[in-house]
Scaffold this active site. Structure first.
Site, PDB file in Angstrom:
ATOM      1  N   ILE B 146      58.058  43.659  45.218  1.00  0.00           N
ATOM      2  CA  ILE B 146      59.173  44.131  44.402  1.00  0.00           C
ATOM      3  C   ILE B 146      58.626  44.738  43.121  1.00  0.00           C
ATOM      4  CG2 ILE B 146      61.229  43.443  43.130  1.00  0.00           C
ATOM      5  CD1 ILE B 146      61.657  41.234  45.154  1.00  0.00           C
ATOM      6  N   CYS B 147      58.926  46.032  42.926  1.00  0.00           N
ATOM      7  CA  CYS B 147      58.533  46.759  41.718  1.00  0.00           C
ATOM      8  C   CYS B 147      57.020  46.690  41.534  1.00  0.00           C
ATOM      9  CB  CYS B 147      59.317  46.232  40.514  1.00  0.00           C
ATOM     10  SG  CYS B 147      59.170  47.272  39.059  1.00  0.00           S
ATOM     11  N   GLN B 148      56.551  46.182  40.393  1.00  0.00           N
ATOM     12  CA  GLN B 148      55.100  46.074  40.189  1.00  0.00           C
ATOM     13  C   GLN B 148      54.472  45.178  41.256  1.00  0.00           C
ATOM     14  OE1 GLN B 148      53.868  43.538  36.991  1.00  0.00           O
ATOM     15  NE2 GLN B 148      52.223  44.881  36.345  1.00  0.00           N
ATOM     16  N   GLY B 150      55.271  45.300  44.276  1.00  0.00           N
ATOM     17  CA  GLY B 150      55.031  46.214  45.381  1.00  0.00           C
ATOM     18  C   GLY B 150      53.733  46.978  45.184  1.00  0.00           C
TER      19      GLY B 150
END
Lengths: 338, 359
Positions: B146-148, B150
Site C-alpha cells: 500500500i502506497c510506499q 507498494g
C-alpha cells in the site's frame, strides 16, 4: 464523566443568539452592514470554558471546527458589506459590479496585512490560511524549541571572540530564516489576492449565466474553490518550489547552528550532547545489524548441526546393523564348524 | 443580473442555524469520547524491535492456502486498512477467503535513527516473509503493498522474487517525476541531508503539514465545515473522528531511511531508471516476472495515477494487470465503493493460486 459546567447555567444561549442576529438582520435590511465579530468572540469565550471538558480527540477537532467558523463569520461580514453595496445598484450589472469592488478591494488589503508588518501579516491573512499557518507554527515549535535561547550570552559559557562570532552567525541564520518566511508568506498573500480576483470573476460569471448564489454556504464553497484554484495555479511553479525549499533549508540551518551552540554548552558541563547521542545511535544500529547477522548464522549453524546429528545417528544405526549382521554370520560359522 | 439570491437577513439566519448546529455538535463530540479502530480479530505472531507482524483471524473455514502479506507505508499507521466495520480492506479480504497478515512498522524513536531502507526491506520485511513461509510450509507468499509499502514490495520482489508468488500494488508511486506529482515538486529544492543531519528522525508533524499543504483549503478548512452537517449523527461523527485520528497519527520517520527514500525516489527518480540501491544491491524492476496487479485511484492527489501506471512499462511480467478505482488516495479504502476493492484483489489472487505451477 460529568458534562462540563456552563458558565451561565440559567442563560438561554439560543434565544440570546436569535435576538442578536435579528438585530443584525434589521440593520442589514436598513442597508447598513454590521460586524458579527463580537458574536464570534462571545462564542470563543464560551468555548474556552467548555473546552477542558472534552476528551483529547474531540478537543482538537472542535478547535479546528471553531477555526473554520471564524471563516464563516468573516464571510458573513464581508457579504453583508457586499450585499449592502449591491442593494443600491439593483439589477444593473455594471452598477453592482462597481458597488462590490470596494468590499473586494478591502478583502485584498486585509489579506496583505497592509501596514501591519510582515509578522503580524501572518495573523491577518485570510482566515482560510490560518490553519496551515498554525500548523507550520506547531511544526516550527516541535523542531525548534526556544530559538531565542541561543542568543542568551549570559547563560551560555564559552571563549570570548569565537563565541561572539558563533552568536553573530546564529543571528545571521535567524534573520535569513525570517526573510525566507516573509518571502514565503508573501507568496501566500499573492495567492490569496489572486483568489479574491477569481471570486470576482466567478461572481461576474454567475451574474452573466444567471446562476444564483442562494446561501452563505454556497458562497463559502465558492471562496474555497477560488483559493484552491489560485493555490494550484501557483504551487506547481518553480518559484514556489524554491521558496518552499529555501524556507525549510533556512530553518534547518538555524536549528543546526543552535544545536552546535547547545552542544558546546552541554560539553562544558560534561553532559551528553546531541552529537554524542547521535553517534551512540549509529553504533547501536551497527551493533543491532551485527547481532541479527550472528543470530541468522547461529540459526543456520544450529540447523546444520541438527542435520549432521541426524546423519550421524543414521550412520550409527547402519553401523550397528552392519555389526549385528556380521556377528550373526560368525556365530553361524562356529556352530557348523566351518 | 445580481447573482445573490439572498439578503443579509437570510445570511444572518443561515449563520444562526450554523451556530446552533455547531453548538449541538460540540456536545456530540463531548458525548462520543475516544474512538476505537479496527474491525477484525488478530494476533501478533512475530516481533522484532518496533515491528509487529499480525495474523488476522480467518473468517472462512478453509482460507486460501497461500497467505497474503500486507506491507503498509512507513508514513501513517496501517489501521487504515482495517478502520472499522464495513470500511476495512482486511475484512473484505478475509471475507473473500484469504489468509491475511500485516506488517506494522511501529513508531520509530531515537534508537531507530540509523535504520536504512536495507534494514526495512532486506531485513524486517524479508524476515516477515520467512516467517510466513515457515508457518505455512510454502516456498512463496502473496504480497500486497500500500502506497510506499507498494514501492517497498516492488523493491523486495525485484530482489527476492523466488519467495513471492503474486504481487499486488495499490496506490503505489513508481515514477516520481510525473508533471502532476506535487509532493515530488515540493521536495525538489529541499536539502534532505541538512534536514536529516539536523533533525535525526523526521517528525510526523512535518510530514502532516506537507500533506495538508497539498490542498490546504479543503483539508484544513472545508472539511470541518462539512463536519457541522453530520454532527447530529453520533455514528457519522465517530466515523469522521476515526479518519481524523488516522490522519494526524503520523509516526516519525527513521532518519537514514527517510534520507534514502526522498533522495533516491522523490528527488532522483531512480526506481524507473533501475538505479535504486538497497544495501549493496541495485533494484531493477525488470527482474520482476511474476503476476502483478497494479491498483490505483483515479482522483489520487498524493500519488497521481500516471505515477502508478508507469509500472506497466518497467517489469518483465507477462501477467500484468491494472485496475483503476474511483476515489482518492484514502477513499479507495474507506469510501462506499471501497468494498469492491478487496473482492477484485481476492479474485485475482485466487485465479493465480497454489494449484497452478510456480511462475
Amino acid at each position: 464523566m460529568d458534562k462540563p459546567q456552563q458558565p451561565f447555567p440559567d442563560f438561554d444561549w439560543a434565544e440570546a443568539q436569535q435576538r442578536y442576529l435579528d438585530a443584525v438582520a434589521a440593520f442589514a435590511r436598513a442597508g447598513e452592514a454590521r460586524e458579527l465579530e463580537p458574536w464570534q468572540k462571545a462564542l470563543e469565550f464560551w468555548w474556552q470554558s467548555a473546552r477542558p471538558g472534552l476528551p483529547d480527540d474531540g478537543r482538537l477537532l472542535a478547535d479546528n471546527l471553531l477555526q473554520q467558523s471564524r471563516v464563516f463569520h468573516y464571510l458573513t461580514g464581508q457579504l453583508g458589506a457586499i450585499l449592502s453595496a449591491a442593494s443600491t445598484a439593483g439589477d444593473d450589472t455594471a452598477a453592482w459590479q462597481e458597488a462590490i469592488e470596494g468590499p473586494l478591494e478591502e478583502m485584498k488589503s486585509w489579506l496583505s496585512g497592509a501596514g501591519a508588518g510582515f509578522i503580524p501579516a501572518v495573523e491577518q491573512q485570510a482566515l482560510a490560511w490560518k490553519l496551515p499557518a498554525d500548523t507550520w507554527q506547531r511544526v516550527v515549535s516541535v523542531i525548534s524549541p526556544a530559538p531565542g535561547a541561543a542568543f542568551d550570552a549570559a547563560a551560555v559559557p564559552g571563549p570570548g571572540r569565537a563565541f561572539q562570532e558563533q552568536l553573530q552567525e546564529g543571528a545571521r541564520l535567524w534573520a535569513d530564516y525570517l526573510y525566507k518566511l516573509h518571502c514565503f508568506q508573501s507568496r501566500l498573500t499573492r495567492i490569496g489576492i489572486a483568489a479574491v480576483d477569481r471570486l470576482r470573476d466567478r461572481l461576474l460569471e454567475a451574474a452573466r449565466e444567471e446562476h444564483a448564489i442562494e446561501s452563505l454556504r454556497q458562497l463559502y464553497d465558492l471562496w474555497i474553490d477560488c483559493n484552491e484554484e489560485a493555490y494550484a495555479a501557483h504551487v506547481f511553479t518553480d518559484e514556489y518550489a524554491r521558496s518552499w525549499g529555501e524556507l525549510i533549508n533556512a530553518l534547518m540551518a538555524f536549528k543546526r547552528h543552535s544545536q552546535e551552540l547547545v552542544d558546546q554548552a552541554l560539553d562544558a558541563f560534561n553532559m551528553p550532547t546531541h552529537q554524542g547521542m547521535d553517534d551512540l545511535h549509529e553504533r547501536l544500529q551497527d551493533m543491532r545489524r551485527r547481532m541479527k547477522s550472528w543470530d541468522r548464522r547461529q540459526a543456520g549453524n544450529e540447523q546444520t548441526i541438527r542435520e549432521l546429528q541426524a546423519e550421524l545417528e543414521k550412520l550409527r544405526r547402519e553401523l550397528a546393523a552392519g555389526r549385528g549382521a556380521a556377528k550373526k554370520r560368525r556365530t553361524r560359522k562356529r556352530k557348523d564348524g566351518t | 443580473m445580481n447573482p445573490f439570491a439572498m439578503n443579509a437577513g437570510d445570511a444572518a439566519r443561515e449563520l444562526f442555524e450554523f451556530n446552533t448546529r455547531m453548538a449541538r455538535g460540540l456536545q456530540t463530540l463531548a458525548d462520543i469520547g475516544d474512538v476505537d479502530v479496527g474491525a477484525c480479530e488478530r494476533e501478533s505472531v512475530y516481533r522484532e524491535d518496533r515491528l509487529v507482524l499480525y495474523h488476522y483471524q480467518p473468517r472462512v473455514d478453509q482460507p486460501h492456502r497461500v497467505p497474503v502479506l500486507i506491507v503498509y507505508a512507513l508514513v501513517n499507521r496501517p489501521y487504515m486498512a482495517d478502520l472499522q466495520e464495513g470500511r476495512s480492506l482486511i475484512q473484505g479480504l478475509l471475507d473473500a477467503g484469504l489468509d491475511v497478515y500485516l506488517v506494522d512498522w511501529g513508531y520509530p524513536d531515537g534508537t531507530d535513527r540509523y535504520l536504512e531502507l536495507d534494514d526495512y526491506i532486506n531485513g524486517y520485511l524479508d524476515r516477515c516473509v520467512e516467517e510466513l513461509r515457515s508457518r505455512h510450509a510454502i516456498d512463496r507468499v502473496n504480497l500486497l503493498g500500500i502506497c510506499q509499502g507498494g514501492t517497498f514490495s516492488l523493491c523486495y520482489t525485484a530482489l527476492h522474487q523466488q519467495k513471492i508468488r503474486n504481487l499486488v500494488t495499490t496506490v503505489t508511486p513508481v515514477d516520481f517525476h510525473t508533471p502532476d506529482d506535487l509532493l515530488s515538486h515540493l521536495v525538489r529544492y529541499v536539502d534532505v541531508d541538512l534536514c536529516v543531519d539536523t533533525l535525526g528522525n523526521i517528525p510526523g508533524d512535518l510530514l502532516n503539514w506537507t500533506f495538508l499543504m497539498l490542498k490546504p483549503f479543503r483539508l484544513t478548512g472545508q472539511k470541518y465545515m462539512d463536519l457541522v452537517d453530520i454532527l447530529d449523527d453520533p455514528e457519522k461523527a465517530r466515523n469522521f473522528m476515526r479518519m481524523e485520528k488516522w490522519i494526524f497519527d503520523s509516526p516519525d520517520q527513521a532518519g537514514e531511511a527517510y534520507r534514502q527514500f526522498i533522495k533516491q525516489f522523490y528527488q532522483e527518480n531512480r526506481l524507473v531508471k533501475g538505479e535504486v540501491v538497497i544495501g549493496d544491491r541495485t533494484v531493477n524492476l525488470g527482474d520482476i516476472s511474476i503476476p502483478l496487479l497494479n491498483v490505483f485511484a483515479r482522483d489520487d492527489h498524493l500519488v497521481p495515477p500516471d505515477s502508478s501506471r508507469a509500472l506497466g512499462g518497467c517489469t518483465a511480467s507477462d501477467d500484468y494487470s491494472e485496475l483503476e478505482f474511483p476515489g482518492g488516495h484514502i477513499g479507495i479504502y474507506v469510501s462506499a465503493r471501497a468494498r469492491e476493492l478487496p473482492v477484485a484483489i481476492a479474485e485475482w489472487l485466487v485465479q493465480r493460486g497454489p494449484d497452478l505451477p510456480d511462475p
